[in-house]
Design a protein around this motif. Structure first.
Motif, PDB file in Angstrom:
ATOM      1  N   ALA A  96      28.709  34.262  85.556  1.00  0.00           N
ATOM      2  CA  ALA A  96      28.051  35.186  84.641  1.00  0.00           C
ATOM      3  C   ALA A  96      28.768  35.304  83.299  1.00  0.00           C
ATOM      4  CB  ALA A  96      27.955  36.564  85.292  1.00  0.00           C
ATOM      5  N   ASP A  97      27.977  35.557  82.255  1.00  0.00           N
ATOM      6  CA  ASP A  97      28.548  35.901  80.945  1.00  0.00           C
ATOM      7  C   ASP A  97      29.030  37.342  80.957  1.00  0.00           C
ATOM      8  OD1 ASP A  97      27.834  33.398  79.763  1.00  0.00           O
ATOM      9  OD2 ASP A  97      25.779  34.102  79.575  1.00  0.00           O
ATOM     10  N   VAL A  98      28.302  38.177  81.693  1.00  0.00           N
ATOM     11  CA  VAL A  98      28.623  39.606  81.796  1.00  0.00           C
ATOM     12  C   VAL A  98      28.378  40.057  83.225  1.00  0.00           C
ATOM     13  CG1 VAL A  98      28.132  41.928  80.918  1.00  0.00           C
ATOM     14  CG2 VAL A  98      27.771  39.961  79.434  1.00  0.00           C
ATOM     15  N   VAL A  99      29.267  40.918  83.720  1.00  0.00           N
ATOM     16  CA  VAL A  99      29.079  41.523  85.033  1.00  0.00           C
ATOM     17  C   VAL A  99      29.067  43.042  84.858  1.00  0.00           C
ATOM     18  CG1 VAL A  99      30.044  41.862  87.340  1.00  0.00           C
ATOM     19  CG2 VAL A  99      30.207  39.611  86.238  1.00  0.00           C
ATOM     20  N   LEU A 100      27.965  43.669  85.276  1.00  0.00           N
ATOM     21  CA  LEU A 100      27.835  45.119  85.181  1.00  0.00           C
ATOM     22  C   LEU A 100      28.157  45.745  86.527  1.00  0.00           C
ATOM     23  CD1 LEU A 100      24.445  45.313  83.221  1.00  0.00           C
ATOM     24  CD2 LEU A 100      26.765  45.287  82.281  1.00  0.00           C
ATOM     25  N   HIS A 139      16.978  38.573  78.341  1.00  0.00           N
ATOM     26  CA  HIS A 139      16.073  38.204  77.248  1.00  0.00           C
ATOM     27  C   HIS A 139      16.850  37.914  75.967  1.00  0.00           C
ATOM     28  CE1 HIS A 139      12.879  39.643  79.915  1.00  0.00           C
ATOM     29  NE2 HIS A 139      12.058  38.989  79.135  1.00  0.00           N
ATOM     30  N   LYS A 140      18.110  38.286  75.958  1.00  0.00           N
ATOM     31  CA  LYS A 140      19.009  37.922  74.850  1.00  0.00           C
ATOM     32  C   LYS A 140      19.790  36.652  75.194  1.00  0.00           C
ATOM     33  CE  LYS A 140      18.064  41.708  72.539  1.00  0.00           C
ATOM     34  NZ  LYS A 140      17.336  41.674  71.240  1.00  0.00           N
ATOM     35  N   ARG A 141      19.367  35.985  76.289  1.00  0.00           N
ATOM     36  CA  ARG A 141      19.933  34.715  76.735  1.00  0.00           C
ATOM     37  C   ARG A 141      21.345  34.861  77.307  1.00  0.00           C
ATOM     38  NH1 ARG A 141      17.317  34.668  72.473  1.00  0.00           N
ATOM     39  NH2 ARG A 141      19.123  34.793  71.113  1.00  0.00           N
ATOM     40  N   LEU A 142      21.654  36.013  77.852  1.00  0.00           N
ATOM     41  CA  LEU A 142      22.939  36.229  78.520  1.00  0.00           C
ATOM     42  C   LEU A 142      22.735  36.191  80.035  1.00  0.00           C
ATOM     43  CD1 LEU A 142      24.511  39.162  76.472  1.00  0.00           C
ATOM     44  CD2 LEU A 142      25.346  36.811  76.567  1.00  0.00           C
ATOM     45  N   LYS A 143      23.617  35.486  80.711  1.00  0.00           N
ATOM     46  CA  LYS A 143      23.570  35.457  82.177  1.00  0.00           C
ATOM     47  C   LYS A 143      24.342  36.668  82.699  1.00  0.00           C
ATOM     48  CE  LYS A 143      23.209  30.429  82.577  1.00  0.00           C
ATOM     49  NZ  LYS A 143      23.839  29.195  83.079  1.00  0.00           N
ATOM     50  N   VAL A 144      23.596  37.572  83.328  1.00  0.00           N
ATOM     51  CA  VAL A 144      24.190  38.837  83.759  1.00  0.00           C
ATOM     52  C   VAL A 144      24.068  39.005  85.268  1.00  0.00           C
ATOM     53  CG1 VAL A 144      24.223  41.336  83.415  1.00  0.00           C
ATOM     54  CG2 VAL A 144      23.502  39.833  81.540  1.00  0.00           C
ATOM     55  N   LEU A 194      35.534  39.716  91.790  1.00  0.00           N
ATOM     56  CA  LEU A 194      35.400  40.702  90.717  1.00  0.00           C
ATOM     57  C   LEU A 194      36.722  40.912  89.976  1.00  0.00           C
ATOM     58  CD1 LEU A 194      33.518  42.810  89.330  1.00  0.00           C
ATOM     59  CD2 LEU A 194      34.368  44.473  90.998  1.00  0.00           C
ATOM     60  N   PHE A 195      37.815  40.831  90.706  1.00  0.00           N
ATOM     61  CA  PHE A 195      39.128  41.100  90.114  1.00  0.00           C
ATOM     62  C   PHE A 195      39.768  39.844  89.521  1.00  0.00           C
ATOM     63  CE2 PHE A 195      38.344  44.078  93.599  1.00  0.00           C
ATOM     64  CZ  PHE A 195      38.445  45.289  92.928  1.00  0.00           C
ATOM     65  N   GLN A 196      39.077  38.727  89.639  1.00  0.00           N
ATOM     66  CA  GLN A 196      39.609  37.468  89.115  1.00  0.00           C
ATOM     67  C   GLN A 196      38.898  37.008  87.846  1.00  0.00           C
ATOM     68  OE1 GLN A 196      39.054  34.900  92.497  1.00  0.00           O
ATOM     69  NE2 GLN A 196      40.574  35.977  93.754  1.00  0.00           N
ATOM     70  N   LEU A 197      37.964  37.817  87.362  1.00  0.00           N
ATOM     71  CA  LEU A 197      37.182  37.443  86.181  1.00  0.00           C
ATOM     72  C   LEU A 197      37.992  37.615  84.902  1.00  0.00           C
ATOM     73  CD1 LEU A 197      33.771  39.103  87.141  1.00  0.00           C
ATOM     74  CD2 LEU A 197      34.378  36.677  87.263  1.00  0.00           C
ATOM     75  N   PRO A 198      37.717  36.812  83.888  1.00  0.00           N
ATOM     76  CA  PRO A 198      38.441  36.919  82.617  1.00  0.00           C
ATOM     77  C   PRO A 198      38.241  38.296  81.990  1.00  0.00           C
ATOM     78  CG  PRO A 198      37.118  34.906  82.700  1.00  0.00           C
ATOM     79  CD  PRO A 198      36.711  35.737  83.876  1.00  0.00           C
ATOM     80  N   PRO A 199      39.226  38.781  81.237  1.00  0.00           N
ATOM     81  CA  PRO A 199      39.089  40.077  80.560  1.00  0.00           C
ATOM     82  C   PRO A 199      37.860  40.093  79.656  1.00  0.00           C
ATOM     83  CG  PRO A 199      41.345  39.271  80.422  1.00  0.00           C
ATOM     84  CD  PRO A 199      40.527  38.147  80.995  1.00  0.00           C
ATOM     85  N   ILE A 212      31.842  45.038  82.650  1.00  0.00           N
ATOM     86  CA  ILE A 212      31.590  46.284  81.935  1.00  0.00           C
ATOM     87  C   ILE A 212      31.159  47.330  82.953  1.00  0.00           C
ATOM     88  CG2 ILE A 212      30.123  47.474  80.255  1.00  0.00           C
ATOM     89  CD1 ILE A 212      30.034  44.897  78.653  1.00  0.00           C
ATOM     90  N   GLY A 213      31.843  48.477  82.938  1.00  0.00           N
ATOM     91  CA  GLY A 213      31.535  49.552  83.868  1.00  0.00           C
ATOM     92  C   GLY A 213      30.514  50.521  83.290  1.00  0.00           C
ATOM     93  N   LEU A 214      29.610  50.962  84.129  1.00  0.00           N
ATOM     94  CA  LEU A 214      28.595  51.931  83.719  1.00  0.00           C
ATOM     95  C   LEU A 214      28.864  53.261  84.425  1.00  0.00           C
ATOM     96  CD1 LEU A 214      25.449  49.611  84.011  1.00  0.00           C
ATOM     97  CD2 LEU A 214      26.855  50.048  81.974  1.00  0.00           C
TER      98      LEU A 214
END
Length: 273
Positions: A147-151, A168-173, A188-193, A197-199
């Motif tokens: 993923a580009d972003v993980v929520l 729709h902004k072409r980001l893999k989430v 989850l704890f091995q992903l790059p800084p 993003i926490g909600l």
């Protein structure tokens, strides 16, 4: 009878030349009398290259040119050079753009390869949407690394709507619910800084949202899922996970999806600077 040799069509373009070649093939396939060779000449964006194409065509006794050149000066020069050397040429793009310009009262962008760029943009969007669906709600932890972003966040913090909006902004989430009874995957704890993003959300607002959700499902609003005790426990647990990751957090309380998504995009851009 004098043999003219095998017929050749030059598909010439200031982009990749795919359209010119397809048109040439579509026409050639209508004739069964013999083979027609099609040679593609892409990225003809200067006069010198246009002259080289004409020189190649002059060496042949039986050839024609089909061009889809957007740049007016190159297109005009190629047509004039072909006509001066008695080489049959069909300009597909020029007349078509003139017609569109007349019916829209607009001026063309004159940007080669624009269709290809639009197509690439479309397919990237579709790929991102499919990704968001596949890796929604922690279905497959393997998606986290892709993923580009993980929520991350507790239930009803708009993780899924945000994933689709950002797709729709072409980001893999990918998104992952944080539940006290289920330990997050190690991935989850091995992903790059900057990837996670926490909600977060105000407990009173979450309480109302969950009660309305239960009503919509025809369930009792007294379920543990919507109890304030349960909500506080979940939020405390989620806060601990987010602190452990060290991820940025966004409070989604009373915020529209578009507003939160804009904040996420801002965080991503800031991380890339």
């Amino acid at each position: 009878m004098v043999s003219l040799g095998e017929p050749v069509i030059f598909a010439v373009s200031d982009s990749i030349g795919e359209t010119a070649e397809l048109v040439a093939r579509a026409a050639a396939v209508q004739f069964n009398s013999g083979h027609v060779e099609i040679r593609r000449y892409p990225f003809v964006t200067d006069l010198e290259y246009a002259r080289e194409v004409i020189e190649e065509a002059r060496k042949l006794k039986n050839c024609a040119i089909v061009c889809t050149i957007v740049l007016p000066e190159i297109r005009k020069s190629l047509v004039e050079l072909a006509e001066a050397n008695n080489i049959p040429i069909i300009d597909i793009m020029g007349p078509m753009m003139d017609i569109v310009s007349k019916i829209t009262s607009a001026r063309p962008k004159l940007e080669p390869g624009l269709v290809r760029k639009i197509d690439e943009d479309y397919f990237k969007k579709i790929e991102a949407i499919e990704f968001a669906v596949k890796y929604d709600d922690g279905k497959d932890p393997r998606g986290l690394a892709k993923a580009d972003v993980v929520l991350v966040g507790v239930s009803r913090t708009s993780k899924t709507p945000l994933s689709m909006y950002l797709a729709h902004k072409r980001l893999k989430v990918a998104n992952l619910p944080l539940v006290p009874e289920v330990s997050p995957p190690e991935e989850l704890f091995q992903l790059p800084p900057g990837t996670v993003i926490g909600l977060t959300i105000n407990p009173e607002i979450l309480y109302r949202i969950r009660r309305e959700r239960l009503k919509a499902l025809g369930l009792s609003s007294d379920a543990t899922y919507a109890s304030m005790e349960r909500i506080l426990k979940e939020l405390e647990y989620a806060d601990g996970i987010m602190k452990k990751i060290g991820c940025p957090r966004i409070d989604v309380s009373n915020k529209a999806v578009e507003e939160v998504a804009a904040r996420i995009l801002e965080i991503i851009r800031r991380g890339e600077d």
